[in-house]
Motif scaffolding. Structure first.
Motif, PDB file in Angstrom:
ATOM      1  N   SER A 258       1.607   0.790  -4.376  1.00 45.92           N
ATOM      2  CA  SER A 258       0.465   0.191  -3.675  1.00 45.92           C
ATOM      3  C   SER A 258       0.459   0.530  -2.193  1.00 45.92           C
ATOM      4  O   SER A 258      -0.585   0.850  -1.611  1.00 45.92           O
ATOM      5  CB  SER A 258       0.475  -1.332  -3.848  1.00 45.92           C
ATOM      6  N   ASN A 259       1.630   0.482  -1.559  1.00 44.73           N
ATOM      7  CA  ASN A 259       1.676   0.710  -0.119  1.00 44.73           C
ATOM      8  C   ASN A 259       1.195   2.101   0.253  1.00 44.73           C
ATOM      9  O   ASN A 259       0.377   2.278   1.163  1.00 44.73           O
ATOM     10  CB  ASN A 259       3.101   0.488   0.405  1.00 44.73           C
ATOM     11  N   VAL A 260       1.726   3.108  -0.433  1.00 46.07           N
ATOM     12  CA  VAL A 260       1.332   4.470  -0.083  1.00 46.07           C
ATOM     13  C   VAL A 260      -0.141   4.707  -0.382  1.00 46.07           C
ATOM     14  O   VAL A 260      -0.838   5.413   0.357  1.00 46.07           O
ATOM     15  CB  VAL A 260       2.202   5.512  -0.813  1.00 46.07           C
ATOM     16  N   LEU A 261      -0.660   4.089  -1.432  1.00 44.10           N
ATOM     17  CA  LEU A 261      -2.077   4.283  -1.769  1.00 44.10           C
ATOM     18  C   LEU A 261      -2.990   3.627  -0.738  1.00 44.10           C
ATOM     19  O   LEU A 261      -4.027   4.202  -0.373  1.00 44.10           O
ATOM     20  CB  LEU A 261      -2.347   3.748  -3.171  1.00 44.10           C
ATOM     21  N   TRP A 262      -2.629   2.444  -0.253  1.00 47.64           N
ATOM     22  CA  TRP A 262      -3.434   1.830   0.807  1.00 47.64           C
ATOM     23  C   TRP A 262      -3.445   2.717   2.049  1.00 47.64           C
ATOM     24  O   TRP A 262      -4.482   2.900   2.692  1.00 47.64           O
ATOM     25  CB  TRP A 262      -2.896   0.440   1.159  1.00 47.64           C
ATOM     26  N   PHE A 263      -2.270   3.257   2.370  1.00 45.02           N
ATOM     27  CA  PHE A 263      -2.213   4.112   3.559  1.00 45.02           C
ATOM     28  C   PHE A 263      -3.128   5.323   3.422  1.00 45.02           C
ATOM     29  O   PHE A 263      -3.949   5.612   4.300  1.00 45.02           O
ATOM     30  CB  PHE A 263      -0.772   4.585   3.823  1.00 45.02           C
ATOM     31  N   TRP A 264      -2.988   6.045   2.306  1.00 45.66           N
ATOM     32  CA  TRP A 264      -3.766   7.279   2.146  1.00 45.66           C
ATOM     33  C   TRP A 264      -5.253   6.993   1.993  1.00 45.66           C
ATOM     34  O   TRP A 264      -6.098   7.741   2.500  1.00 45.66           O
ATOM     35  CB  TRP A 264      -3.247   8.089   0.953  1.00 45.66           C
TER      36      TRP A 264
END
Length: 329
Positions: A258-264
Motif C-alpha cells: 500500500s505504501n509504495v502504491l500511494w507514493f507512486w
C-alpha cells in the motif's frame, strides 16, 4: 568470503546504448567505493549495442581485470533479458544492481555488505535519492536519519512489505545473496516492458528467509527522466493497470505494498492531472486508478519520519480524483 568464491561482491549493469559519459559516471562511483574497487566484480552486459560502442566500453575498462563485458545481441528482447544474463555471470557472494546511468554512494557496498554479513539476511533494503539529470543536488531522498540503525525481519513479518520502500519509493536499492537467488530460482520476467526490477524485488523479498532494512543509509542515486519514470509519464493507455498489477502481485506474494502504491500514484497523479495533457487523457488516467484508490487502506509507514508525507500523498490522490471522477475526496 565463501570458500571457492573469487569475488565478495558482484555489481550487475545491463547497458543498452547508454551515453558513454553516463556509463563513465557509474564507473567512477564504483571506483570510489570504500569497499575497494579491486574486490568487486563488475558485470556489464551490452544489450543490442553497436560494435563501435562495444569498443568504447572495452577501452574504458581496459585496465580493469575485475570487469567482465558480455555482448548480448537479441532483437526484440528487453532489459529483463540483459538482467538475467548479468545474474548468470555473477560470481560474487553478494549482488548489487547498478543501472548504467545511475551512481552508488562511496560507502554503499561496504556498509550494506557488512550489514548482510552481520545479520545473515537474504536481502538488504537501503535508502536512495532521486536526482534530475543535469541538476547538482537531489530533490528527493527516502533516507530517514531519525530512524538510525538496521532492522532485521524474519520471513512472514507484516512489516516487511511496509519496509520494502522506506518512504514508499526506492524499490531498486537492494542487495542479495547470490546463493539465495540461485536456490529460489529467481530471475527477471523477460516479458515485462518495464518495471521488471519492481516485480523481481517483490518476489525476492517475499522469498527471503530474513530481510535487513537500513532506513538511515542512502546508498544509491537514481537519475530521473528516463527509464520507467519517463515511460509511465508518457504512457497514454491505462496506467492504472500497472499499479493494480503491482498490488495484486504483492498480495499474491504476501506483501502489503500500500505504501509504495500511494507514493507512486501521487507522483503520477501530479504528472498526469496537473499538466497540459488533454482533458480526456486526464479523465482516463483518473478513472484508471480510481478502483485501486478506493480499495487501498491508508498508508501506514514503518518509518515514522515519513508517515505525514505519505498521508499527504494519500489525501492528494483522493482529492485529485474527486475533481475528475466526482464523489468525496
Amino acid at each position: 568470503m565463501e570458500k571457492g568464491r573469487k569475488w565478495r561482491v558482484s555489481v550487475l549493469t545491463p547497458v543498452h546504448g547508454t551515453p558513454l559519459p553516463l556509463l563513465e559516471r557509474a564507473f567512477r562511483s564504483l571506483k570510489a567505493q570504500s569497499f575497494g574497487f579491486s574486490r568487486i566484480q563488475w558485470v556489464l552486459v551490452l544489450h543490442n549495442c553497436a560494435e563501435s560502442y562495444r569498443r568504447e566500453v572495452e577501452r574504458l575498462c581496459r585496465d580493469c581485470p575485475n570487469v567482465r563485458i558480455h555482448c548480448a545481441n537479441a532483437e526484440g528482447t528487453g532489459v529483463a533479458y540483459a538482467r538475467n544474463i548479468t545474474l548468470r555471470l555473477a560470481e560474487g557472494e553478494y549482488i548489487f544492481f547498478l543501472d548504467a546511468d545511475d551512481e552508488m554512494k562511496p560507502a554503499c557496498i561496504e556498509r550494506v555488505a557488512g550489514e548482510m554479513e552481520r545479520s545473515q539476511a537474504s536481502t538488504a533494503i537501503f535508502a536512495a535519492e532521486v536526482q534530475k539529470e543535469g541538476e547538482s543536488s537531489p530533490y528527493w531522498t527516502d533516507a530517514a536519519p531519525a530512524e538510525g540503525g538496521s532492522h532485521v525481519f524474519e520471513r512472514g513479518d507484516p512489516r516487511i512489505g511496509r519496509s520494502m520502500c522506506i518512504s514508499g519509493m526506492a524499490l531498486w536499492a537492494r542487495c542479495y545473496r547470490q546463493d539465495f537467488l540461485a536456490k529460489e530460482g529467481l530471475v527477471f520476467n523477460d516479458g515485462s516492458r518495464y518495471g521488471e526490477d519492481f516485480l523481481f524485488n517483490i518476489a525476492a523479498t517475499a522469498a527471503a528467509r530474513r530481510v535487513c532494512v537500513l532506513p538511515d543509509f542512502c546508498g544509491y542515486t537514481y537519475y530521473a527522466g528516463i527509464g520507467m519514470t519517463k515511460e509511465l509519464k508518457d504512457y497514454d493507455g491505462d496506467p492504472g493497470i500497472i499499479f493494480l498489477r503491482l498490488y495484486r502481485y504483492g498480495k499474491a506474494c504476501g506483501l502489503d505494498l500500500s505504501n509504495v502504491l500511494w507514493f507512486w500514484m501521487a507522483q503520477f497523479a501530479g504528472l498526469h492531472l496537473f499538466s497540459n495533457r488533454p482533458a480526456e487523457a486526464k479523465k482516463r488516467f483518473a478513472a484508471s486508478i480510481k478502483p485501486l484508490v478506493d480499495a487501498l487502506p491508508p498508508p501506514s509507514m514503518e518509518r515514522r519520519a515519513f508517515q505525514e508525507k505519505m498521508s499527504a500523498d494519500c489525501r492528494f490522490v483522493r482529492s485529485s480524483l474527486a475533481l475528475y471522477c466526482g464523489g468525496k475526496s
